[in-house]
Design a protein around this motif. Sequence first.
Motif, PDB file in Angstrom:
ATOM      1  N   LYS A 158       8.599 -15.136 -24.356  1.00  0.00           N
ATOM      2  CA  LYS A 158       8.687 -13.729 -23.964  1.00  0.00           C
ATOM      3  C   LYS A 158       7.747 -13.404 -22.810  1.00  0.00           C
ATOM      4  CE  LYS A 158       8.635 -10.237 -26.812  1.00  0.00           C
ATOM      5  NZ  LYS A 158       8.257  -9.411 -27.989  1.00  0.00           N
ATOM      6  N   VAL A 159       8.150 -12.419 -22.023  1.00  0.00           N
ATOM      7  CA  VAL A 159       7.292 -11.899 -20.952  1.00  0.00           C
ATOM      8  C   VAL A 159       6.885 -10.467 -21.284  1.00  0.00           C
ATOM      9  CG1 VAL A 159       7.138 -11.355 -18.505  1.00  0.00           C
ATOM     10  CG2 VAL A 159       8.394 -13.400 -19.237  1.00  0.00           C
ATOM     11  N   ASN A 160       7.862  -9.630 -21.611  1.00  0.00           N
ATOM     12  CA  ASN A 160       7.608  -8.227 -21.936  1.00  0.00           C
ATOM     13  C   ASN A 160       6.991  -8.118 -23.331  1.00  0.00           C
ATOM     14  OD1 ASN A 160       7.624  -5.501 -22.329  1.00  0.00           O
ATOM     15  ND2 ASN A 160       9.807  -5.217 -21.988  1.00  0.00           N
ATOM     16  N   GLN A 161       5.838  -7.457 -23.440  1.00  0.00           N
ATOM     17  CA  GLN A 161       5.165  -7.359 -24.726  1.00  0.00           C
ATOM     18  C   GLN A 161       4.872  -5.915 -25.123  1.00  0.00           C
ATOM     19  OE1 GLN A 161       1.787  -9.938 -25.030  1.00  0.00           O
ATOM     20  NE2 GLN A 161       2.942 -11.769 -24.558  1.00  0.00           N
ATOM     21  N   GLU A 162       5.856  -5.027 -24.960  1.00  0.00           N
ATOM     22  CA  GLU A 162       5.676  -3.632 -25.390  1.00  0.00           C
ATOM     23  C   GLU A 162       5.439  -3.585 -26.900  1.00  0.00           C
ATOM     24  OE1 GLU A 162       8.929  -1.220 -24.134  1.00  0.00           O
ATOM     25  OE2 GLU A 162       8.629  -1.685 -22.010  1.00  0.00           O
ATOM     26  N   VAL A 191       3.000  -3.339 -33.498  1.00  0.00           N
ATOM     27  CA  VAL A 191       3.134  -4.683 -34.051  1.00  0.00           C
ATOM     28  C   VAL A 191       4.282  -4.744 -35.044  1.00  0.00           C
ATOM     29  CG1 VAL A 191       1.972  -6.508 -35.365  1.00  0.00           C
ATOM     30  CG2 VAL A 191       0.652  -5.088 -33.782  1.00  0.00           C
ATOM     31  N   GLU A 192       5.071  -5.785 -34.926  1.00  0.00           N
ATOM     32  CA  GLU A 192       6.116  -6.059 -35.910  1.00  0.00           C
ATOM     33  C   GLU A 192       5.927  -7.468 -36.445  1.00  0.00           C
ATOM     34  OE1 GLU A 192       9.965  -5.407 -34.205  1.00  0.00           O
ATOM     35  OE2 GLU A 192       9.636  -3.249 -33.925  1.00  0.00           O
ATOM     36  N   ASP A 211       5.844 -13.214 -30.160  1.00  0.00           N
ATOM     37  CA  ASP A 211       4.766 -13.318 -29.171  1.00  0.00           C
ATOM     38  C   ASP A 211       3.627 -14.236 -29.620  1.00  0.00           C
ATOM     39  OD1 ASP A 211       5.517 -11.173 -27.112  1.00  0.00           O
ATOM     40  OD2 ASP A 211       5.640 -10.077 -29.001  1.00  0.00           O
ATOM     41  N   ILE A 212       3.320 -14.198 -30.899  1.00  0.00           N
ATOM     42  CA  ILE A 212       2.109 -14.870 -31.363  1.00  0.00           C
ATOM     43  C   ILE A 212       2.275 -15.317 -32.812  1.00  0.00           C
ATOM     44  CG2 ILE A 212       1.030 -12.669 -32.037  1.00  0.00           C
ATOM     45  CD1 ILE A 212      -1.637 -13.891 -30.958  1.00  0.00           C
ATOM     46  N   TYR A 213       1.729 -16.471 -33.109  1.00  0.00           N
ATOM     47  CA  TYR A 213       1.757 -17.019 -34.465  1.00  0.00           C
ATOM     48  C   TYR A 213       0.325 -17.391 -34.856  1.00  0.00           C
ATOM     49  CZ  TYR A 213       2.385 -20.781 -37.982  1.00  0.00           C
ATOM     50  OH  TYR A 213       2.280 -21.600 -39.073  1.00  0.00           O
ATOM     51  N   PRO A 214      -0.345 -16.536 -35.621  1.00  0.00           N
ATOM     52  CA  PRO A 214      -1.677 -16.885 -36.112  1.00  0.00           C
ATOM     53  C   PRO A 214      -1.564 -17.642 -37.434  1.00  0.00           C
ATOM     54  CG  PRO A 214      -1.171 -14.612 -36.665  1.00  0.00           C
ATOM     55  CD  PRO A 214       0.059 -15.187 -36.022  1.00  0.00           C
TER      56      PRO A 214
END
Length: 264
Positions: A158-162, A191-192, A211-214
């Motif tokens: 992804k690029v867009n991080q609204e 955040v979803e 976007d992210i995987y913690p």
Amino acid sequence: MINNIELAIRASLDAGKAIMEVYDTTFKVELKDDKSPLTEADKRANEIINSYLKPTSIPIISEENKQIDFSTRKNWNTCWIVDPVDGTKEFIKKNGEFTVNIALVTNGTPELGVIYVPATKELYFADTKKHLAYKSQLPSHEDTIENVLKFAKKLEPKVNQEVIEVVGSRSHMSQETLDFVNKLKTRGSKVEIVSKGSSLKFCLVAEGKADIYPRFAPTMEWDTAAGQAICNAVGVDVISQETEKPLVYNKENLLNPWFIVSKQ
């Protein structure tokens, strides 16, 4: 001569076919010494993958192989790292979110990664040196390499991080992960949560569906090596929370530190 990524793809498809043959039956679940579950699918898939990889003469670290002492492993520059069924708990639940993971690691860094999703016949594969990662939706476990390439579509994060989409585990959502999500929210981010099992969590970030995987819960090297290869190939980092550097492999202790998967 077949190259290593084609070999790993063939091994994963063949293993996937065997896994689904077990999946469609009433199978028994054993408990290993560490209390993790084991099924006939894990055993069959491991045998199949070993039969493909052993002729390469590259040593293998697999969840279902007897682990080799570090006094021997420390001399390995290159090795395969394999999880025949990643997400055995998801397999047992029959929710389809389990994978075959095969990675080739050189000097601690994943070079090639293959993740196959037998229930949906989705195949992810990547070459980090060429900075290329693909996903193929296959009609059959018995598809040819030609078809794999024909159906292959490039992965792009992804690029867009609204809205920040955070990947959470189906089976392992820890308090630390919930705290991480809450911290993002306090910064004003929307955040979803996107829930997935197994190494599919890496794939979601690599293909732009999150976007992210913690990951603030235990994982082993075979859980992450293939996913890290796929992420790294598209510029997504897998960063240790201990060292603040990328995860490394064939360590003395095969347990991973906590990590975060994201595009920096």
